[in-house]
Design a protein around this motif. Structure first.
Motif, PDB file in Angstrom:
ATOM      1  N   GLU A   8       0.835  -1.191   0.000  1.00 58.53           N
ATOM      2  CA  GLU A   8       0.000   0.000   0.000  1.00 58.53           C
ATOM      3  C   GLU A   8       0.875   1.248   0.000  1.00 58.53           C
ATOM      4  O   GLU A   8       1.917   1.298   0.648  1.00 58.53           O
ATOM      5  N   ALA A   9       0.450   2.244  -0.750  1.00 58.29           N
ATOM      6  CA  ALA A   9       1.120   3.543  -0.769  1.00 58.29           C
ATOM      7  C   ALA A   9       0.061   4.612  -1.004  1.00 58.29           C
ATOM      8  O   ALA A   9      -0.745   4.505  -1.933  1.00 58.29           O
ATOM      9  N   GLY A  10       0.038   5.604  -0.168  1.00 55.64           N
ATOM     10  CA  GLY A  10      -0.913   6.695  -0.318  1.00 55.64           C
ATOM     11  C   GLY A  10      -2.358   6.256  -0.239  1.00 55.64           C
ATOM     12  O   GLY A  10      -3.221   6.816  -0.909  1.00 55.64           O
ATOM     13  N   GLY A  11      -2.630   5.239   0.569  1.00 56.21           N
ATOM     14  CA  GLY A  11      -3.994   4.743   0.717  1.00 56.21           C
ATOM     15  C   GLY A  11      -4.468   3.870  -0.435  1.00 56.21           C
ATOM     16  O   GLY A  11      -5.616   3.434  -0.445  1.00 56.21           O
ATOM     17  N   LYS A  12      -3.615   3.591  -1.389  1.00 59.67           N
ATOM     18  CA  LYS A  12      -3.967   2.773  -2.545  1.00 59.67           C
ATOM     19  C   LYS A  12      -3.236   1.437  -2.449  1.00 59.67           C
ATOM     20  O   LYS A  12      -2.046   1.397  -2.146  1.00 59.67           O
ATOM     21  N   LYS A  13      -3.964   0.342  -2.700  1.00 62.02           N
ATOM     22  CA  LYS A  13      -3.360  -0.990  -2.671  1.00 62.02           C
ATOM     23  C   LYS A  13      -2.893  -1.372  -4.068  1.00 62.02           C
ATOM     24  O   LYS A  13      -3.594  -1.150  -5.060  1.00 62.02           O
ATOM     25  N   TYR A  14      -1.703  -1.955  -4.119  1.00 63.88           N
ATOM     26  CA  TYR A  14      -1.124  -2.443  -5.365  1.00 63.88           C
ATOM     27  C   TYR A  14      -0.865  -3.938  -5.219  1.00 63.88           C
ATOM     28  O   TYR A  14      -0.429  -4.392  -4.163  1.00 63.88           O
ATOM     29  N   THR A  15      -1.144  -4.687  -6.281  1.00 57.86           N
ATOM     30  CA  THR A  15      -0.910  -6.121  -6.283  1.00 57.86           C
ATOM     31  C   THR A  15       0.060  -6.464  -7.409  1.00 57.86           C
ATOM     32  O   THR A  15      -0.201  -6.151  -8.572  1.00 57.86           O
ATOM     33  N   LEU A  16       1.153  -7.103  -7.032  1.00 57.74           N
ATOM     34  CA  LEU A  16       2.148  -7.572  -8.001  1.00 57.74           C
ATOM     35  C   LEU A  16       2.075  -9.089  -8.069  1.00 57.74           C
ATOM     36  O   LEU A  16       2.034  -9.774  -7.038  1.00 57.74           O
ATOM     37  N   MET A  17       2.070  -9.616  -9.302  1.00 56.02           N
ATOM     38  CA  MET A  17       2.104 -11.060  -9.492  1.00 56.02           C
ATOM     39  C   MET A  17       2.616 -11.337 -10.897  1.00 56.02           C
ATOM     40  O   MET A  17       2.153 -10.707 -11.855  1.00 56.02           O
ATOM     41  N   PHE A  18       3.576 -12.236 -10.997  1.00 55.38           N
ATOM     42  CA  PHE A  18       4.197 -12.537 -12.284  1.00 55.38           C
ATOM     43  C   PHE A  18       3.810 -13.914 -12.794  1.00 55.38           C
ATOM     44  O   PHE A  18       3.682 -14.864 -12.021  1.00 55.38           O
ATOM     45  N   ALA A  81       3.753   9.385  -2.219  1.00 62.06           N
ATOM     46  CA  ALA A  81       3.104   8.851  -1.022  1.00 62.06           C
ATOM     47  C   ALA A  81       4.114   8.532   0.074  1.00 62.06           C
ATOM     48  O   ALA A  81       3.730   8.139   1.174  1.00 62.06           O
ATOM     49  N   GLY A  82       5.422   8.689  -0.225  1.00 62.13           N
ATOM     50  CA  GLY A  82       6.434   8.517   0.810  1.00 62.13           C
ATOM     51  C   GLY A  82       7.274   7.257   0.746  1.00 62.13           C
ATOM     52  O   GLY A  82       8.155   7.061   1.577  1.00 62.13           O
ATOM     53  N   MET A  83       7.028   6.393  -0.211  1.00 62.34           N
ATOM     54  CA  MET A  83       7.837   5.183  -0.330  1.00 62.34           C
ATOM     55  C   MET A  83       9.098   5.504  -1.119  1.00 62.34           C
ATOM     56  O   MET A  83       9.071   6.301  -2.045  1.00 62.34           O
ATOM     57  N   ASP A  84      10.216   4.867  -0.766  1.00 62.09           N
ATOM     58  CA  ASP A  84      11.447   5.108  -1.508  1.00 62.09           C
ATOM     59  C   ASP A  84      11.717   3.974  -2.505  1.00 62.09           C
ATOM     60  O   ASP A  84      11.014   2.964  -2.516  1.00 62.09           O
ATOM     61  N   MET A  85      12.741   4.170  -3.328  1.00 63.66           N
ATOM     62  CA  MET A  85      13.057   3.212  -4.393  1.00 63.66           C
ATOM     63  C   MET A  85      13.462   1.850  -3.830  1.00 63.66           C
ATOM     64  O   MET A  85      13.090   0.822  -4.393  1.00 63.66           O
ATOM     65  N   ASN A  86      14.203   1.833  -2.734  1.00 61.47           N
ATOM     66  CA  ASN A  86      14.621   0.552  -2.161  1.00 61.47           C
ATOM     67  C   ASN A  86      13.422  -0.300  -1.762  1.00 61.47           C
ATOM     68  O   ASN A  86      13.382  -1.501  -2.032  1.00 61.47           O
ATOM     69  N   GLU A  87      12.464   0.319  -1.132  1.00 64.19           N
ATOM     70  CA  GLU A  87      11.282  -0.427  -0.694  1.00 64.19           C
ATOM     71  C   GLU A  87      10.462  -0.898  -1.891  1.00 64.19           C
ATOM     72  O   GLU A  87      10.049  -2.057  -1.952  1.00 64.19           O
ATOM     73  N   LEU A  88      10.244  -0.018  -2.861  1.00 62.71           N
ATOM     74  CA  LEU A  88       9.455  -0.380  -4.033  1.00 62.71           C
ATOM     75  C   LEU A  88      10.119  -1.513  -4.809  1.00 62.71           C
ATOM     76  O   LEU A  88       9.459  -2.484  -5.191  1.00 62.71           O
ATOM     77  N   THR A  89      11.423  -1.411  -5.022  1.00 63.21           N
ATOM     78  CA  THR A  89      12.145  -2.470  -5.730  1.00 63.21           C
ATOM     79  C   THR A  89      12.096  -3.768  -4.930  1.00 63.21           C
ATOM     80  O   THR A  89      11.997  -4.858  -5.504  1.00 63.21           O
ATOM     81  N   THR A 107      15.782  -9.773   2.776  1.00 58.70           N
ATOM     82  CA  THR A 107      14.999  -9.317   3.920  1.00 58.70           C
ATOM     83  C   THR A 107      13.686  -8.764   3.394  1.00 58.70           C
ATOM     84  O   THR A 107      13.530  -8.536   2.195  1.00 58.70           O
ATOM     85  N   ALA A 108      12.750  -8.531   4.277  1.00 62.23           N
ATOM     86  CA  ALA A 108      11.467  -7.952   3.884  1.00 62.23           C
ATOM     87  C   ALA A 108      11.713  -6.578   3.258  1.00 62.23           C
ATOM     88  O   ALA A 108      12.624  -5.865   3.670  1.00 62.23           O
ATOM     89  N   PRO A 109      10.918  -6.183   2.264  1.00 58.84           N
ATOM     90  CA  PRO A 109      11.161  -4.924   1.556  1.00 58.84           C
ATOM     91  C   PRO A 109      11.252  -3.694   2.435  1.00 58.84           C
ATOM     92  O   PRO A 109      12.101  -2.851   2.221  1.00 58.84           O
ATOM     93  N   ALA A 110      10.426  -3.578   3.438  1.00 64.91           N
ATOM     94  CA  ALA A 110      10.404  -2.360   4.244  1.00 64.91           C
ATOM     95  C   ALA A 110      11.405  -2.405   5.398  1.00 64.91           C
ATOM     96  O   ALA A 110      11.599  -1.433   6.085  1.00 64.91           O
ATOM     97  N   GLU A 111      12.027  -3.540   5.594  1.00 61.25           N
ATOM     98  CA  GLU A 111      12.929  -3.715   6.722  1.00 61.25           C
ATOM     99  C   GLU A 111      14.361  -3.402   6.299  1.00 61.25           C
ATOM    100  O   GLU A 111      14.876  -3.972   5.348  1.00 61.25           O
TER     101      GLU A 111
END
Length: 129
Positions: A8-18, A81-89, A107-111
């Motif tokens: 989630e970023a900026g109150g919006k949910k995103y779903t990634l699946m390959f 919305a405040g997320m950085d490139m490391n977390e998004l990647t 590790t977990a993306p946000a950690e």
């Protein structure tokens, strides 16, 4: 394929699946295989994680998006919305891992661990000097 990666970023949910096809499209777009990117140490990953990798990861992995959306616009929205490139990647990598096709030790993306912080400082120092 196996399980979606939801963030989630900026109150919006995103779903990634390959799928196999979307991973192939990602590889063709960045001109490299997924294996060549995830092989090696965490420092190697950080060097291989480009804006293009993240953008094409979003382009081919995001679900429920319009057919011709611009992944760079999505990145801009997420950054605002405040997320950085490391977390998004990290979420793109996690979605690739969740396919079950690759083993990625991460590790977990946000950690951010102390080791990650040290490696980021080393990368910044090498880029500046």
């Amino acid at each position: 394929m196996k399980e979606p990666t939801i963030f989630e970023a900026g109150g919006k949910k995103y779903t990634l699946m390959f799928s196999i096809r979307s991973l192939d499209n990602l590889e063709r777009s960045i001109g490299r295989s997924i294996l060549s990117i995830i092989a090696g140490t965490q420092t190697n990953w950080m060097q291989n994680m480009t804006i293009a990798f993240t953008a094409y990861g979003l382009k081919y992995g995001l679900q429920n998006m319009p057919d011709k959306f611009d992944p760079y616009d999505v990145i801009d929205e997420i950054f605002q919305a405040g997320m950085d490139m490391n977390e998004l990647t990290g979420y793109v990598l996690l979605a690739i891992k969740n396919t079950g096709l690759f083993t990625i030790r991460m590790t977990a993306p946000a950690e951010k661990t102390d080791k990650t912080k040290t490696q980021e400082k080393e990368l910044k120092a090498s880029a500046n000097g």
